[in-house]
Design a protein around this motif. Sequence first.
Motif, PDB file in Angstrom:
ATOM      1  N   ILE A 291      13.692  17.051  -9.191  1.00  0.00           N
ATOM      2  CA  ILE A 291      14.725  17.931  -8.637  1.00  0.00           C
ATOM      3  C   ILE A 291      14.853  19.213  -9.444  1.00  0.00           C
ATOM      4  O   ILE A 291      15.650  20.083  -9.115  1.00  0.00           O
ATOM      5  N   GLY A 292      14.086  19.340 -10.528  1.00  0.00           N
ATOM      6  CA  GLY A 292      14.098  20.542 -11.344  1.00  0.00           C
ATOM      7  C   GLY A 292      12.698  20.860 -11.822  1.00  0.00           C
ATOM      8  O   GLY A 292      11.792  20.032 -11.720  1.00  0.00           O
ATOM      9  N   ARG A 293      12.515  22.041 -12.331  1.00  0.00           N
ATOM     10  CA  ARG A 293      11.178  22.465 -12.742  1.00  0.00           C
ATOM     11  C   ARG A 293      10.814  21.866 -14.092  1.00  0.00           C
ATOM     12  O   ARG A 293      11.570  21.946 -15.054  1.00  0.00           O
ATOM     13  N   VAL A 294       9.648  21.233 -14.135  1.00  0.00           N
ATOM     14  CA  VAL A 294       9.142  20.616 -15.353  1.00  0.00           C
ATOM     15  C   VAL A 294       7.874  21.359 -15.736  1.00  0.00           C
ATOM     16  O   VAL A 294       6.807  21.104 -15.196  1.00  0.00           O
ATOM     17  N   ALA A 295       7.969  22.321 -16.634  1.00  0.00           N
ATOM     18  CA  ALA A 295       6.815  23.111 -17.050  1.00  0.00           C
ATOM     19  C   ALA A 295       6.144  22.430 -18.230  1.00  0.00           C
ATOM     20  O   ALA A 295       6.745  22.257 -19.283  1.00  0.00           O
ATOM     21  N   GLY A 296       4.903  22.014 -18.057  1.00  0.00           N
ATOM     22  CA  GLY A 296       4.192  21.325 -19.109  1.00  0.00           C
ATOM     23  C   GLY A 296       4.438  19.838 -19.078  1.00  0.00           C
ATOM     24  O   GLY A 296       4.901  19.283 -18.086  1.00  0.00           O
ATOM     25  N   THR A 297       4.114  19.177 -20.168  1.00  0.00           N
ATOM     26  CA  THR A 297       4.254  17.722 -20.232  1.00  0.00           C
ATOM     27  C   THR A 297       5.291  17.356 -21.269  1.00  0.00           C
ATOM     28  O   THR A 297       5.669  18.152 -22.125  1.00  0.00           O
ATOM     29  N   TYR A 298       5.766  16.109 -21.208  1.00  0.00           N
ATOM     30  CA  TYR A 298       6.749  15.659 -22.171  1.00  0.00           C
ATOM     31  C   TYR A 298       6.751  14.142 -22.233  1.00  0.00           C
ATOM     32  O   TYR A 298       6.333  13.455 -21.303  1.00  0.00           O
ATOM     33  N   ASN A 307      15.722  16.338 -14.733  1.00  0.00           N
ATOM     34  CA  ASN A 307      14.826  16.865 -13.714  1.00  0.00           C
ATOM     35  C   ASN A 307      14.284  15.829 -12.734  1.00  0.00           C
ATOM     36  O   ASN A 307      13.540  16.184 -11.828  1.00  0.00           O
ATOM     37  N   PHE A 308      14.644  14.564 -12.924  1.00  0.00           N
ATOM     38  CA  PHE A 308      14.168  13.529 -11.998  1.00  0.00           C
ATOM     39  C   PHE A 308      15.309  12.612 -11.576  1.00  0.00           C
ATOM     40  O   PHE A 308      16.182  12.272 -12.380  1.00  0.00           O
ATOM     41  N   GLU A 309      15.284  12.254 -10.317  1.00  0.00           N
ATOM     42  CA  GLU A 309      16.059  11.124  -9.825  1.00  0.00           C
ATOM     43  C   GLU A 309      15.098   9.954  -9.692  1.00  0.00           C
ATOM     44  O   GLU A 309      13.889  10.134  -9.534  1.00  0.00           O
ATOM     45  N   VAL A 310      15.620   8.742  -9.745  1.00  0.00           N
ATOM     46  CA  VAL A 310      14.744   7.575  -9.640  1.00  0.00           C
ATOM     47  C   VAL A 310      15.331   6.591  -8.636  1.00  0.00           C
ATOM     48  O   VAL A 310      16.535   6.370  -8.591  1.00  0.00           O
ATOM     49  N   LYS A 311      14.469   6.038  -7.804  1.00  0.00           N
ATOM     50  CA  LYS A 311      14.847   5.021  -6.837  1.00  0.00           C
ATOM     51  C   LYS A 311      14.136   3.720  -7.207  1.00  0.00           C
ATOM     52  O   LYS A 311      12.951   3.731  -7.532  1.00  0.00           O
ATOM     53  N   GLY A 312      14.862   2.624  -7.147  1.00  0.00           N
ATOM     54  CA  GLY A 312      14.233   1.334  -7.381  1.00  0.00           C
ATOM     55  C   GLY A 312      14.643   0.676  -8.676  1.00  0.00           C
ATOM     56  O   GLY A 312      14.212  -0.440  -8.953  1.00  0.00           O
ATOM     57  N   GLY A 313      15.456   1.341  -9.512  1.00  0.00           N
ATOM     58  CA  GLY A 313      15.849   0.734 -10.772  1.00  0.00           C
ATOM     59  C   GLY A 313      17.115   1.351 -11.329  1.00  0.00           C
ATOM     60  O   GLY A 313      17.600   2.374 -10.849  1.00  0.00           O
ATOM     61  N   TYR A 364       5.160  22.075 -10.327  1.00  0.00           N
ATOM     62  CA  TYR A 364       5.991  21.448 -11.359  1.00  0.00           C
ATOM     63  C   TYR A 364       7.397  21.122 -10.834  1.00  0.00           C
ATOM     64  O   TYR A 364       8.329  20.979 -11.602  1.00  0.00           O
ATOM     65  N   LYS A 365       7.549  21.035  -9.557  1.00  0.00           N
ATOM     66  CA  LYS A 365       8.881  20.833  -8.983  1.00  0.00           C
ATOM     67  C   LYS A 365       8.741  20.305  -7.566  1.00  0.00           C
ATOM     68  O   LYS A 365       7.703  20.457  -6.928  1.00  0.00           O
ATOM     69  N   ASN A 366       9.832  19.677  -7.069  1.00  0.00           N
ATOM     70  CA  ASN A 366       9.883  19.225  -5.680  1.00  0.00           C
ATOM     71  C   ASN A 366       8.697  18.340  -5.336  1.00  0.00           C
ATOM     72  O   ASN A 366       7.957  18.580  -4.380  1.00  0.00           O
ATOM     73  N   ILE A 367       8.544  17.280  -6.129  1.00  0.00           N
ATOM     74  CA  ILE A 367       7.466  16.327  -5.936  1.00  0.00           C
ATOM     75  C   ILE A 367       8.011  14.905  -6.086  1.00  0.00           C
ATOM     76  O   ILE A 367       8.906  14.659  -6.896  1.00  0.00           O
ATOM     77  N   TYR A 368       7.503  14.005  -5.263  1.00  0.00           N
ATOM     78  CA  TYR A 368       7.747  12.583  -5.428  1.00  0.00           C
ATOM     79  C   TYR A 368       6.541  11.974  -6.152  1.00  0.00           C
ATOM     80  O   TYR A 368       5.395  12.223  -5.778  1.00  0.00           O
ATOM     81  N   ILE A 369       6.815  11.172  -7.175  1.00  0.00           N
ATOM     82  CA  ILE A 369       5.780  10.387  -7.835  1.00  0.00           C
ATOM     83  C   ILE A 369       6.186   8.923  -7.708  1.00  0.00           C
ATOM     84  O   ILE A 369       7.225   8.509  -8.233  1.00  0.00           O
ATOM     85  N   THR A 370       5.401   8.155  -6.978  1.00  0.00           N
ATOM     86  CA  THR A 370       5.682   6.737  -6.785  1.00  0.00           C
ATOM     87  C   THR A 370       4.805   5.926  -7.724  1.00  0.00           C
ATOM     88  O   THR A 370       3.585   6.114  -7.759  1.00  0.00           O
ATOM     89  N   ALA A 371       5.415   5.035  -8.483  1.00  0.00           N
ATOM     90  CA  ALA A 371       4.678   4.149  -9.389  1.00  0.00           C
ATOM     91  C   ALA A 371       4.693   2.743  -8.793  1.00  0.00           C
ATOM     92  O   ALA A 371       5.723   2.061  -8.819  1.00  0.00           O
TER      93      ALA A 371
END
Length: 512
Positions: A291-298, A307-313, A364-371
Amino acid sequence: MKSDLWKCALLALSLLALLLLLVLPGRGLERLMKSGEELDALLAGKEESGEPLTCALFLDDCRVVWDQAAGRAYAVFSGKASPKVHIEDNDLRVAFEKAAVDEGFVAENRALSLCVYNDDAYSRWELYFTTLPLISITTDGTPIEKETDSEVSFRLIGGETGEVTSKGLMHVRGATSAGWPKKGYKLTLSKDSLGGNARDDDRPLLGMREDEDWILYAAYNDQEKVRNVFSTALWKNAAEENNAFHVTNANEFRYVELFLDGAYQGLYALGSPIDKKSVGLREGEYLYKSIGRVAGTYQESEEAYLNFEVKGGDTEKSETWEALFAYFGKIGRQDPTLNGELDHDSLVDYLLFGELIAGADNTYKNIYITAREAGNAVIYLFAPWDFDYSWGNIWVDDHAKLSTGVYERTPDDEIRYLNTDIARYVAANDPDFLRSYKERYASLRRGAWSDEAVGKLIDQYEKEIFSSGAFLRDAERWPDSFHSAPEKGLADFRAYVFSRLSWMDQYVENRK
């Protein structure tokens, strides 16, 4: 005696016949149309009602919606010259001015004069027609806000599912858009269980998937009101089940016109979100929404929680975030084991799609990542969302202009999606990446993204937005919003899309 009984029987039959004509389906609109002089004669001796008269009025089984404050009524146009008129209120009658209600009448947003009357009083209304479904939402008087849900009653009129009613909860959604006058909403349908408790009310609205969670997208800052709906369809048509688990890694929208507490709100798009149900999450699997811009890695940091919402936990538990932290950590370390955990089909689609739509707001923004789990491994799926800054429109830091630069990006402007962290990683660790990237694009250009398929999609949305009259009504309702010249339809948008496709053909071919 027999003569009196016979007269009473005839009178009763006559009254019954009159009642049936007034309240049962079958009486055509043309039979209730009158000239101006005939309307004046009909209303002679009656007084205009202080409280506007409304009734349960149906045209071809579709309920008419009343906006009492504006003195307007709205009906779904069936395409028939004389739809059936049905009134459920026995003490009220209706009459219409004579007019040829056809596709041109609807597209030009012309109104038909409608009178609702009884023996003593009358009310005049302007009746507007649309080819889109109508959604009417009624609150308990509590304002709809961003942070808290409000109880509402929901009614959908028209469309392939017919009339649908439900209870529900609703709140304002969006970040910057939540501050604009025309709000977007998140709606959750509910119903009472046998024990009196509320539970989810899954409905397949307008031919979309059966669900209880819905989005009402406002498109306030989009001059043609098409970017999110069109882009979502492009993604769905290309990538819906193109992933390792063949789950629905996509959503969709349908255009509607919205009323809130009886007041007309304009053109909206009703859609279902990508959520844990659509991607088939099981225990221990997670859907992360940027939900927010993530520039680079962390690694694990406050930035992730912001910067992230999470569903499932449970967001308070560290194990909920482990898969996301592992993903970014392996990118940062260039860990080759991540390559085997990436769903390359959805990733390639994601990279191609972002470049095609010129989605600068999707890097770096507005993406869903499903694990999701596959044996002992975690597999990461990718999907984009939120496409208002695409196809030439970009973010500008100027709230007087709704933070939108209209067509400020040219069709040949490279977004360089292949320069994102994940693209650089996979290019370095997968020698077949570029080949699969080019082959997938060629396949899409023969199918879901062919000129023919894309042209048909634009034709469809142009008809829904403009031929319904909804674009003109939306512009009237929200004069400070962006609206392109209505006579142009989607001509500028169409030209941009096809210019972008032509540029994309060369861009992909020349990648090395």
